[in-house]
Design a protein around this motif. Structure first.
Motif, PDB file in Angstrom:
ATOM      1  N   ILE A   1       0.949  -1.080  -0.041  1.00 49.10           N
ATOM      2  CA  ILE A   1       0.082  -0.159  -0.115  1.00 49.10           C
ATOM      3  C   ILE A   1       0.906   1.155   0.002  1.00 49.10           C
ATOM      4  CG2 ILE A   1      -1.707   1.295   1.421  1.00 49.10           C
ATOM      5  CD1 ILE A   1      -2.542  -1.558   2.445  1.00 49.10           C
ATOM      6  N   THR A   2       1.941   1.321   0.852  1.00 50.44           N
ATOM      7  CA  THR A   2       2.911   2.460   0.842  1.00 50.44           C
ATOM      8  C   THR A   2       3.563   2.701  -0.432  1.00 50.44           C
ATOM      9  OG1 THR A   2       3.159   1.908   3.295  1.00 50.44           O
ATOM     10  CG2 THR A   2       4.692   3.393   2.292  1.00 50.44           C
ATOM     11  N   ALA A   3       4.022   1.659  -1.103  1.00 47.78           N
ATOM     12  CA  ALA A   3       4.708   1.803  -2.347  1.00 47.78           C
ATOM     13  C   ALA A   3       3.715   2.169  -3.393  1.00 47.78           C
ATOM     14  CB  ALA A   3       5.106   0.308  -2.698  1.00 47.78           C
ATOM     15  N   HIS A   4       2.645   2.104  -3.502  1.00 47.47           N
ATOM     16  CA  HIS A   4       1.495   2.332  -4.369  1.00 47.47           C
ATOM     17  C   HIS A   4       1.198   3.903  -4.005  1.00 47.47           C
ATOM     18  CE1 HIS A   4      -1.758   2.515  -7.242  1.00 47.47           C
ATOM     19  NE2 HIS A   4      -2.411   3.131  -6.393  1.00 47.47           N
ATOM     20  N   ILE A   5       1.158   4.124  -2.896  1.00 44.27           N
ATOM     21  CA  ILE A   5       0.692   5.570  -2.644  1.00 44.27           C
ATOM     22  C   ILE A   5       1.759   6.652  -2.773  1.00 44.27           C
ATOM     23  CG2 ILE A   5       0.349   7.136  -0.661  1.00 44.27           C
ATOM     24  CD1 ILE A   5      -1.436   4.958   0.547  1.00 44.27           C
ATOM     25  N   VAL A   6       3.130   6.055  -2.579  1.00 42.51           N
ATOM     26  CA  VAL A   6       4.197   6.923  -2.974  1.00 42.51           C
ATOM     27  C   VAL A   6       4.400   7.027  -4.414  1.00 42.51           C
ATOM     28  CG1 VAL A   6       6.674   6.987  -2.840  1.00 42.51           C
ATOM     29  CG2 VAL A   6       5.511   6.512  -0.791  1.00 42.51           C
ATOM     30  N   ALA A   7       4.211   6.086  -5.074  1.00 42.58           N
ATOM     31  CA  ALA A   7       4.369   5.888  -6.512  1.00 42.58           C
ATOM     32  C   ALA A   7       3.180   6.929  -7.250  1.00 42.58           C
ATOM     33  CB  ALA A   7       4.444   4.632  -7.128  1.00 42.58           C
ATOM     34  N   GLU A   8       2.091   6.813  -6.719  1.00 40.67           N
ATOM     35  CA  GLU A   8       0.872   7.544  -7.635  1.00 40.67           C
ATOM     36  C   GLU A   8       0.751   8.907  -6.889  1.00 40.67           C
ATOM     37  OE1 GLU A   8      -1.271   6.346  -9.960  1.00 40.67           O
ATOM     38  OE2 GLU A   8       0.362   4.847 -10.184  1.00 40.67           O
TER      39      GLU A   8
ATOM     40  N   GLU B   1      10.018   6.734   3.896  1.00 38.14           N
ATOM     41  CA  GLU B   1       9.751   8.495   4.362  1.00 38.14           C
ATOM     42  C   GLU B   1       8.277   8.400   4.720  1.00 38.14           C
ATOM     43  OE1 GLU B   1      11.332  11.933   2.831  1.00 38.14           O
ATOM     44  OE2 GLU B   1      13.323  10.811   2.708  1.00 38.14           O
ATOM     45  N   LEU B   2       7.247   7.598   4.132  1.00 36.82           N
ATOM     46  CA  LEU B   2       5.952   7.740   4.453  1.00 36.82           C
ATOM     47  C   LEU B   2       5.466   6.973   5.616  1.00 36.82           C
ATOM     48  CD1 LEU B   2       3.125   8.871   4.005  1.00 36.82           C
ATOM     49  CD2 LEU B   2       2.879   6.920   2.253  1.00 36.82           C
ATOM     50  N   ASP B   3       5.403   7.506   6.778  1.00 39.96           N
ATOM     51  CA  ASP B   3       4.970   7.052   8.317  1.00 39.96           C
ATOM     52  C   ASP B   3       3.723   6.398   8.045  1.00 39.96           C
ATOM     53  OD1 ASP B   3       3.692   7.349  10.861  1.00 39.96           O
ATOM     54  OD2 ASP B   3       5.638   6.982  10.876  1.00 39.96           O
ATOM     55  N   ALA B   4       3.291   5.225   8.552  1.00 39.53           N
ATOM     56  CA  ALA B   4       2.065   4.551   8.308  1.00 39.53           C
ATOM     57  C   ALA B   4       0.866   5.494   9.235  1.00 39.53           C
ATOM     58  CB  ALA B   4       2.032   3.283   9.001  1.00 39.53           C
TER      59      ALA B   4
END
Length: 86
Positions: free
Chosen positions: A7-14, A23-26
């Protein structure tokens, strides 16, 4: 890959291109901080539905369910693999 990392990887990429995934804290509030707009939220829900086989059209959800990576992970764990009623 864990659900949270996926989920984190998708949010960062998009929505945060150029930001390292680490760097994106949960718990970072994606809605309040403007990372995800209402249109982006619809796109995220569509991706989650496809990725984790979740029939969101048949479920009761709210924007708070998508406020952070942790919140999204809880939704995925709750509904992943749920089949739509016939």
């Amino acid at each position: 890959m864990t659900i949270q990392r996926d989920i984190t990887a998708h949010i960062v990429a998009e929505y945060l291109p150029g930001t390292p995934v680490s760097e994106l804290d949960a718990s970072y509030d994606l809605l309040e901080n403007g990372v995800i707009s209402s249109l982006d939220l619809l796109r995220l829900i569509e991706w989650l539905g496809d990725r984790f086989d979740i029939p969101f059209a048949d479920l009761e959800i709210s924007p708070d369910d998508f406020r952070s990576v942790s919140a999204v992970e809880k939704v995925v764990r709750r509904y992943a693999g749920v089949t739509a009623p016939e």
